[in-house]
Design an enzyme around this catalytic site. Structure first.
Site, PDB file in Angstrom:
ATOM      1  N   ASP A 183      26.217  21.603  59.255  1.00  0.00           N
ATOM      2  CA  ASP A 183      26.922  20.524  58.552  1.00  0.00           C
ATOM      3  C   ASP A 183      28.190  20.114  59.305  1.00  0.00           C
ATOM      4  O   ASP A 183      28.533  18.936  59.362  1.00  0.00           O
ATOM      5  CB  ASP A 183      27.316  20.976  57.142  1.00  0.00           C
ATOM      6  CG  ASP A 183      26.090  21.126  56.261  1.00  0.00           C
ATOM      7  OD1 ASP A 183      24.964  20.887  56.760  1.00  0.00           O
ATOM      8  OD2 ASP A 183      26.266  21.484  55.083  1.00  0.00           O
ATOM      9  N   LYS A 188       3.327  11.328  39.233  1.00  0.00           N
ATOM     10  CA  LYS A 188       4.049  10.263  38.546  1.00  0.00           C
ATOM     11  C   LYS A 188       5.467  10.774  38.300  1.00  0.00           C
ATOM     12  O   LYS A 188       5.707  11.564  37.390  1.00  0.00           O
ATOM     13  CB  LYS A 188       3.374   9.890  37.229  1.00  0.00           C
ATOM     14  CG  LYS A 188       4.042   8.692  36.581  1.00  0.00           C
ATOM     15  CD  LYS A 188       3.243   8.179  35.411  1.00  0.00           C
ATOM     16  CE  LYS A 188       3.783   6.867  34.878  1.00  0.00           C
ATOM     17  NZ  LYS A 188       5.193   6.886  34.521  1.00  0.00           N
ATOM     18  N   CYS A 192      23.462  46.006  14.308  1.00  0.00           N
ATOM     19  CA  CYS A 192      22.095  45.518  14.210  1.00  0.00           C
ATOM     20  C   CYS A 192      21.895  44.858  12.844  1.00  0.00           C
ATOM     21  O   CYS A 192      22.183  45.475  11.818  1.00  0.00           O
ATOM     22  CB  CYS A 192      21.116  46.673  14.392  1.00  0.00           C
ATOM     23  SG  CYS A 192      19.414  46.216  14.000  1.00  0.00           S
ATOM     24  N   CYS A 200      19.164  47.216  10.734  1.00  0.00           N
ATOM     25  CA  CYS A 200      19.419  48.579  10.241  1.00  0.00           C
ATOM     26  C   CYS A 200      20.898  48.927  10.144  1.00  0.00           C
ATOM     27  O   CYS A 200      21.246  49.994   9.648  1.00  0.00           O
ATOM     28  CB  CYS A 200      18.681  49.603  11.097  1.00  0.00           C
ATOM     29  SG  CYS A 200      19.423  49.821  12.722  1.00  0.00           S
TER      30      CYS A 200
HETATM   31  S1  IVH Z   1       2.604   2.727  41.303  1.00  0.00           S
HETATM   32  C1  IVH Z   1       1.226  -1.532  40.699  1.00  0.00           C
HETATM   33  N1  IVH Z   1       3.027   5.296  41.739  1.00  0.00           N
HETATM   34  O1  IVH Z   1       5.495   4.618  36.834  1.00  0.00           O
HETATM   35  C2  IVH Z   1       1.548  -0.079  40.720  1.00  0.00           C
HETATM   36  N2  IVH Z   1       4.254   4.243  39.989  1.00  0.00           N
HETATM   37  O2  IVH Z   1       4.253   1.834  35.163  1.00  0.00           O
HETATM   38  C3  IVH Z   1       2.997   0.169  40.582  1.00  0.00           C
HETATM   39  N3  IVH Z   1       5.839   5.726  38.851  1.00  0.00           N
HETATM   40  O3  IVH Z   1       7.178   1.569  37.025  1.00  0.00           O
HETATM   41  C4  IVH Z   1       3.399   1.547  40.313  1.00  0.00           C
HETATM   42  N4  IVH Z   1       5.406   7.526  40.041  1.00  0.00           N
HETATM   43  O4  IVH Z   1       8.360   3.616  37.914  1.00  0.00           O
HETATM   44  C5  IVH Z   1       3.353   4.217  40.993  1.00  0.00           C
HETATM   45  N5  IVH Z   1       3.324   7.536  42.270  1.00  0.00           N
HETATM   46  C6  IVH Z   1       3.645   6.468  41.527  1.00  0.00           C
HETATM   47  C7  IVH Z   1       4.607   6.533  40.499  1.00  0.00           C
HETATM   48  C8  IVH Z   1       4.886   5.390  39.741  1.00  0.00           C
HETATM   49  C9  IVH Z   1       6.136   7.017  39.055  1.00  0.00           C
HETATM   50  C10 IVH Z   1       6.445   4.897  37.791  1.00  0.00           C
HETATM   51  C11 IVH Z   1       7.011   3.605  38.264  1.00  0.00           C
HETATM   52  C12 IVH Z   1       6.291   2.529  37.507  1.00  0.00           C
HETATM   53  C13 IVH Z   1       5.663   3.298  36.376  1.00  0.00           C
HETATM   54  C14 IVH Z   1       4.273   2.794  36.098  1.00  0.00           C
END
Ligand code: IVH
Length: 689
Positions: A34, A122, A425, A428
């Protein structure tokens, strides 16, 4: 001016600092200390101070540069930011329904090959559009309503993982879409700082409910200086407007190729992306990720499936602003908010007192939760949970629900009294003591304490101990409260008449218990040992002891030194076993149980075979390609290794999988060997050293 020598130096500093930042933030593989980064950074700052006209928006010094805004400007998206359909059905059918719809839309016959998908995580954050022109980040915008979002460029610049400038091969116009999120450890640390601020009396400060909420707050901060203190991260997963192929833009055949190219251009792309053929592989991905979800360093609320071929994506098109080629497949939410109705103290088998929050019922992680552990006094006080508080409750997998944090509102409210652990406790009335270096208070009542007695009996009767079928907590409670069972051998002396005389006990049930007790007499040495409930002697230690000594008497008479020879046994465990059998009343219980007819096969002491990894300490981090975390741990321990939760100088190996986090960094800092799953498997095969 252009060939001013300092100008060339400035150029070099830009390039070097961009490269180091990418190694540090995106690849998680810093190549310099760093201090070296800081030194070059300061050199650049000095150069820029001398030549303010040379400061460009893509300079590494410009991550935090802007002034607080009154409001965010609106941004009209060149390509709308769509959302995706969500399968809330958390079972396999979520994936199957999607595949069936895609196949129908593409008019595929059953005999046609499976559709190729990309399966992704997701991320639980917020969607962001990053616009690069001539390779320089010019704008970052939130999704907004999909057509128009907000210009949050100043705040997004503060995210170290987001490149301010791309390598020259990037197209003239490039919009990268992805998720801004906060890692769990960063979130914890942020809340820790917030708590300190609140404690110091700073006005208007609050703690955040979850990483998503904290990330959203940071992105929408009008003051970029504050945003910079809120550690955010980013994952890329798609594109917006891009220079068309005819004008020299990139040509991709598949979504997967596109992701690889994004990675190549310097964007973080999650490692757990997978190609999946047809519904069965989508289902497998959903299950695999579901199992390792808790071990990820960030929150996800599901997985996303996308048709891989971009040509097929185009054929599938959209329906009411959602693509037909993608779907989100959720997992049950693991965190919810609720209210603390009270704090109870539970007394465990070994006398351990555990504070438990009684909650207003809340549906979380797939079940209704009314109790959540606060673990011990320090934890309860650290989290400062009080009656009446609003709290975040987490239930992940099969782990017992816990209170994650208290949600403190920005305005001051009257709160209940601070939690203190009782010094006696609650069951008891014996003294409760906390020994030096221990986290827990324990009731000193031993088997005088009816709570401990009940737990000891339940433990002995447990399915994995001697197993007395049908002997559940209600029945044990009745037996102990009625005073007919005081010690373990009493169980076997009860007989039908005493059992049938208990309240609400039908003759048939009484006979079933008698039969189950009879059956339990034929047991095994490890089950019996485990059932005795010796502190620190779990199932695997019981097995190791039985294997090592062969006979119960040998274990009962073993010295601490002899106990230490057992592979699984360290000083604390050896001491505990020795102390247990040194007490006359415990030996008496064993003798009486034998007299009641409990038997097991005894064997010969085992010959010591050295194991390949005896004496080696491992730390596991991240998600492995084939093994689950527990599987890996079992394999290592079976080979004689110790698996620890934190990295220190004594660690021999850190096994790092995908999305490895701070443990990996620590290993690199301490110079501990870092290996992957394959190398770990190879070590397991190696002959003992
Ligand atoms: S694709 C047209 N991939 O989930 C496709 N979305 O409604 C557009 N999200 O608004 C989205 N992980 O914020 C995609 N691997 C992923 C995702 C992802 C999270 C969220 C994103 C989006 C909502 C889907």
């Amino acid at each position: 001016m252009a060939n001013h020598p300092d100008r060339a130096r400035l150029q070099t500093l830009h390039e070097t600092l961009h490269r180091y930042a990418h190694q540090y933030y995106v690849l998680d593989e810093p190549t310099v200390p760093d201090a070296e980064y800081d030194r070059l950074f300061q050199e650049l700052q000095a150069l820029e101070a001398a030549h303010p006209e040379w400061v460009t928006p893509d300079s590494p010094t410009q991550r935090v540069g802007g002034k607080p805004l009154d409001q965010f400007a609106s941004v009209r998206h060149a390509v709308p930011m769509l959302s995706i359909r969500t399968e809330t059905d958390t079972e396999a059918s979520g994936a199957q329904n999607f595949d069936a719809r895609v196949r129908k839309e593409l008019v595929l016959a059953e005999t046609d090959p499976p559709v190729e998908y990309v399966a992704e995580l997701k991320f639980d954050g917020l969607a962001m559009n990053l616009r690069y022109e001539q390779g320089v980040l010019v704008q970052a915008a939130t999704r907004g309503d999909g057509e128009t979002g907000e210009d949050v460029t100043q705040n997004i610049r503060t995210i170290g993982q987001i490149p301010l400038r791309l390598s020259t091969e990037a197209p003239a116009v490039l919009e990268v879409r992805g998720e801004v999120y906060m890692r769990r450890d960063d979130f914890e640390a942020l809340n820790e700082r917030q708590r300190a601020r609140i404690a110091a009396g700073e006005k208007g400060e609050k703690t955040f409910v979850n990483p998503r909420n904290a990330a959203a707050g940071a992105v929408r901060q009008l003051d970029p200086g504050i945003a910079a203190q809120r550690p955010l991260s980013f994952f890329a997963y798609g594109l917006g407007e891009v220079t068309p192929v005819e004008q020299g833009g990139p040509a991709f055949g598949t979504h997967y190729d596109m992701l690889q190219t994004l990675k190549h251009w310097g964007f973080p792309v999650a490692a757990l992306v997978a190609i999946a053929n047809g519904a069965p592989e989508l289902v497998a991905y959903h299950q695999r990720i579901g199992q390792t979800r808790d071990q990820l360093p960030f929150d996800i609320d599901g997985v996303v499936y996308k048709v891989n071929s971009l040509a097929l994506q185009q054929r599938l098109g959209f329906v009411s602003r959602e693509p037909r080629w993608a779907v989100a497949h959720k997992y049950p939410a693991q965190e919810q908010m609720t209210t603390v109705l009270g704090i109870d103290i539970q007394v465990g088998r070994t006398g351990k007192l555990t504070p438990v929050a009684k909650l207003a019922p809340v549906f979380v992680g797939g079940v209704t939760v009314t109790n959540a552990t606060l673990h011990n006094e320090d934890e309860a006080r650290r989290k400062d949970v009080r009656i009446g508080d609003t709290v975040v409750v987490r239930r992940a997998g099969d782990v017992i629900p816990e209170v994650v944090s208290v949600v403190l509102p920005a305005e001051t409210v009257e709160r209940g009294a601070e939690f203190t652990m009782p010094r006696i406790c609650p069951v008891c009335g014996s003294a409760a003591v906390r020994e030096e270096g221990e986290a827990d208070y324990r009731c000193t009542g031993g088997l005088f304490c009816s709570a401990q007695r009940k737990q000891a009996i339940l433990h002995f009767a447990h399915r994995r101990a001697v197993e007395v079928e049908g002997l559940g907590d209600k029945l044990v409670e009745q037996m102990v409260d009625a005073g007919i069972v005081k010690t373990l051998p009493d169980l076997y002396r009860l007989g039908f008449t005493a059992l049938a005389a208990l309240d609400r006990m039908a003759e048939k049930s009484a006979q079933n218990i008698v039969d189950a007790l009879e059956k339990s007499k034929q047991t095994t040495l490890p089950r019996f040992l485990f059932g005795l409930g010796i502190r620190h002697v779990g199932e695997s230690t019981a097995k190791a002891l039985a294997r090592h000594f062969g006979k119960l008497d040998a274990i009962m008479d073993a010295t601490v030194e002899q106990l230490l020879e057992v592979a699984d046994v360290g000083p604390i465990v050896a001491e505990s076993i020795h102390t247990f059998f040194a007490q006359a009343h415990n030996r008496e219980v064993v003798e009486q149980l034998r007299a009641c007819g409990l038997t097991w096969e005894e064997g010969e002491p085992a010959v010591q075979v050295p194991k390949p990894l005896t004496g080696k300490t491992f730390v596991l981090t991240g998600t492995f390609p084939t093994l689950g975390r527990d599987q890996a741990k079992d394999l290592l321990e079976a080979a004689g290794a110790k698996v620890s939760g934190s990295v220190s100088k004594k660690t021999d190996y850190v096994v790092a999988g995908a999305e490895a986090g701070s443990k990996l960094e620590k290993a690199q800092m301490l110079g501990v060997a870092v290996i992957d799953e394959a190398a770990m498997l190879a070590l397991l095969q190696a002959p003992p050293q």
